[in-house]
Enzyme design. Structure first.
Site, mmCIF file in Angstrom:
data_model
loop_
_atom_site.group_PDB
_atom_site.id
_atom_site.type_symbol
_atom_site.label_atom_id
_atom_site.label_comp_id
_atom_site.label_asym_id
_atom_site.label_seq_id
_atom_site.Cartn_x
_atom_site.Cartn_y
_atom_site.Cartn_z
ATOM 1 N N HIS A 312 0.873 -1.177 0.000
ATOM 2 C CA HIS A 312 0.000 0.000 0.000
ATOM 3 C C HIS A 312 0.913 1.230 0.000
ATOM 4 C CE1 HIS A 312 -3.022 2.859 1.325
ATOM 5 N NE2 HIS A 312 -3.964 1.928 1.319
ATOM 6 N N ARG A 335 -7.006 10.059 -0.226
ATOM 7 C CA ARG A 335 -6.697 10.489 -1.605
ATOM 8 C C ARG A 335 -7.973 10.535 -2.432
ATOM 9 N NH1 ARG A 335 -3.233 6.099 -3.289
ATOM 10 N NH2 ARG A 335 -3.387 5.228 -1.206
#
Ligand code: FAD
Ligand code: SIN
Length: 541
Positions: A312, A335
């Site tokens: 990740h 995000r």
């Protein structure tokens, strides 16, 4: 009696008592010799219970659906002191399409979940892959995506709020669902399911601190007939000495088995080291714990894609403990809701590309200097404008409380970062094309309708790539049966009496899992496994 016989009798009458005394001494002092007699649990009903191994989301979903499908009882065995596994930490949400919560007006009806998943799977579904293997993988993906809407309905009907939808990396449109309140999605789903299970009374039993060590099999057919487990919180009765070192009780439990023991991202020195030694030194979001895959292999299950480990891109580097190996995840929804990534104050990637791509771009940048004890980290900043901060306010409040994000005025940012923010705002306004190809800007609103004054507050923190998820696991099919044949091999060889769901299984995600699809696979395949195992339990005497 001959002289020889008399001598043998004298020898035995001395040797046997001495051996018995020695053995009793050893049992009292040496754990190896303290093998307690196993307990075979008896059930009130003649029909066997469905046995579920691992109390994360996959195990809870399987338990619930087995009971709904009429299983006489479910025994959920969990190694840890409580239910939840990695599932309870899930922070961005669960995918589903099409659902009533998606914005059809803005994005149209969601028909691209299957194709997004295929694209994300990368080389494992490329055209050069043999047809039977492609078919096998595609069937799993169809099952996952086609049943995603009903998985969301199922959870909502149980009482989980999933009304907020965001877009994560690699998705063409927003389809990752979470609630509007303070509880993150993993915790909300796990606690709701657990509460609903407790309402089932005696038919459901969660046995914590119960570690399954072996699958019991029929030597003639290879069928799984139950499990052997160690009740870590129960001490076997010592037949000899009350002061003996306690030994966990060994228990045999018989019935159809659903294996839901999760992945091996936290098995740093075991399976992770075996399959991906190159990842040594990366921090992890996963609790440290050994993978239980060898238990399945010992019963004949095949494994697939074990080298596909997801990095990740954004684990938080805590300024108070920068070298910690276990880190908090900076949820991808940060995000999705509008956050951007910076290296030395500049953007360098489409933040909503797949995790595989974003992480690989970061890992090609120079590593940071704080690599104490072999730790490998990068110095990346995540920045959320006021619009993204507001939309992710519950997450942001938690991360700020933990000291992982700070609020800063735009005027307090360094010159390069301020310039980047200004240029990005022009992209969001549609005045310029994003050089990295980002098309969805979430809820970024800084500089959208006027000048940036410098008084606006952004949220900013340091992040680094982190081991997060293991795509590989036991080969299984769309009926959640664990297979003794390789992926794509025909005919398939399901192991009778054994099902699997969740991160322990392999073959769905290929090279890269889409964010939000793990909670989904737990629910979709957990439900299927529960129904199938219940049918078996009902026909057995
Ligand atoms: P787990 O939840 O890990 O549960 C497995 C359980 O099995 C554990 O409790 C373990 O103790 C037990 N167990 C293991 N071996 C044995 C044994 N031998 N005997 C008995 N018990 C055993 N995915 C998403 O889709 N959306 C998200 O937003 C998201 N966010 C995440 C955030 C974080 C920080 C992390 C770490 C993961 C996130 N994921 C997310 C991934 C997802 O949460 C997990 O992949 C998924 O929940 C795994 O569920 P599971 O039920 O398969 O395994
Ligand atoms: C995240 O919140 O970024 C994790 C989501 C996931 O692993 O699916």
């Amino acid at each position: 009696m001959t002289k020889r016989r008399a001598l043998i009798l004298v020898f035995l009458s001395i040797f046997i008592p001495i051996t018995a005394v020695l053995y009793q001494r050893l049992r009292a002092t040496v754990p190896l010799f303290q093998k307690a007699a196993p307990i075979v649990t008896k059930m009130a009903s003649e029909k066997p219970p469905v046995i579920v191994v691992g109390a994360g989301l996959a195990g809870l979903a399987a338990s619930y659906s087995a009971l709904e499908a009429g299983a006489p009882a479910v025994r959920l065995l969990e190694r840890g002191p409580k239910a939840g596994g990695n599932s309870i930490k899930a922070s961005s949400g669960i995918n589903g399409a099409p659902t009533k919560y998606q914005n059809v007006e803005l994005y149209g009806l969601d028909t691209s979940f299957f194709s997004d998943t295929v694209v994300s799977a990368g080389t494992k579904l490329s055209t050069s892959v043999a047809q039977p293997i492609r078919e096998h993988r595609e069937k799993l993906i169809s099952t996952l995506t086609n049943r995603s809407a009903s998985a969301i309905d199922f959870l909502v009907e149980l009482g989980v709020d999933l009304s907020v939808v965001t877009m994560l990396g690699g998705h063409s449109i927003p389809r990752t669902h979470r609630g509007s309140g303070k509880t993150p999605p993993g915790a909300a789903i796990v606690t709701t399911l657990l509460n609903r299970l407790k309402e089932k009374g005696d038919r459901f039993q969660l046995l914590t601190e119960s570690e399954v060590t072996k699958l019991l099999t029929d030597p003639n057919t290879g069928a799984v007939t139950g499990v052997e487990y160690r009740a870590l919180n129960k001490v076997a009765e010592s037949e000899t000495d009350a002061d003996a070192t306690p030994v966990p009780q060994r228990v045999f439990l018989h019935g159809p088995v659903i294996f839901t023991t999760g992945g091996f991202g936290g098995d740093t020195h075991g399976l992770l080291q075996k399959y991906r030694p190159d990842l040594a030194g990366l921090p992890s979001t996963n609790d440290p714990r050994p993978g239980s895959h060898p238990i399945l292999s010992a019963a004949g299950a095949k494994l697939v894609d074990m080298e596909s480990v997801q990095i990740h891109p954004t684990g938080f580097v805590d300024p108070k403990d920068p070298n910690a190996r276990l880190k908090f995840l900076a949820a991808e929804m940060l995000r999705g809701e509008g956050g951007i990534l910076l290296f030395n104050g500049q953007r360098f990637v489409n933040e909503l590309d797949t995790r595989e791509k974003v992480s690989s771009v970061i890992m090609n940048l120079p590593q940071s200097a704080d690599d104490e004890g072999g730790l490998r980290q990068w110095d990346i900043q995540i920045l959320l404008d006021p619009g993204a901060c507001a939309r992710a306010e519950n997450h942001v409040a938690f991360y700020m409380w933990k000291g992982l994000l700070q609020k800063k005025k735009v005027s307090e940012l360094d010159d390069v970062t301020r310039q980047t923010v200004k240029e990005y705002a022009a992209v969001v306004r549609g005045e310029a094309k994003d050089e990295f190809g980002r098309l969805n800007f979430g809820h970024w609103n800084l500089g959208i309708s006027g000048e940036i004054t410098g008084d606006e507050e952004v949220c900013i923190g340091r992040v680094t790539p982190i081991v997060h998820f293991t795509m590989g696991g036991a080969v299984f099919n769309e009926r959640a049966q664990i297979l003794a044949s390789d992926i794509g091999e025909t005919p398939e060889k399901p192991i009778p009496g054994l099902w699997g769901a969740g991160e322990i299984t392999g073959g769905i995600h290929g090279d890269n899992r889409l964010g939000g699809s793990s909670l989904l696979e737990c629910v979709v395949f957990g439900r299927i496994a529960g129904e199938e195992a219940a049918k078996t339990a009902l026909v057995k005497e």
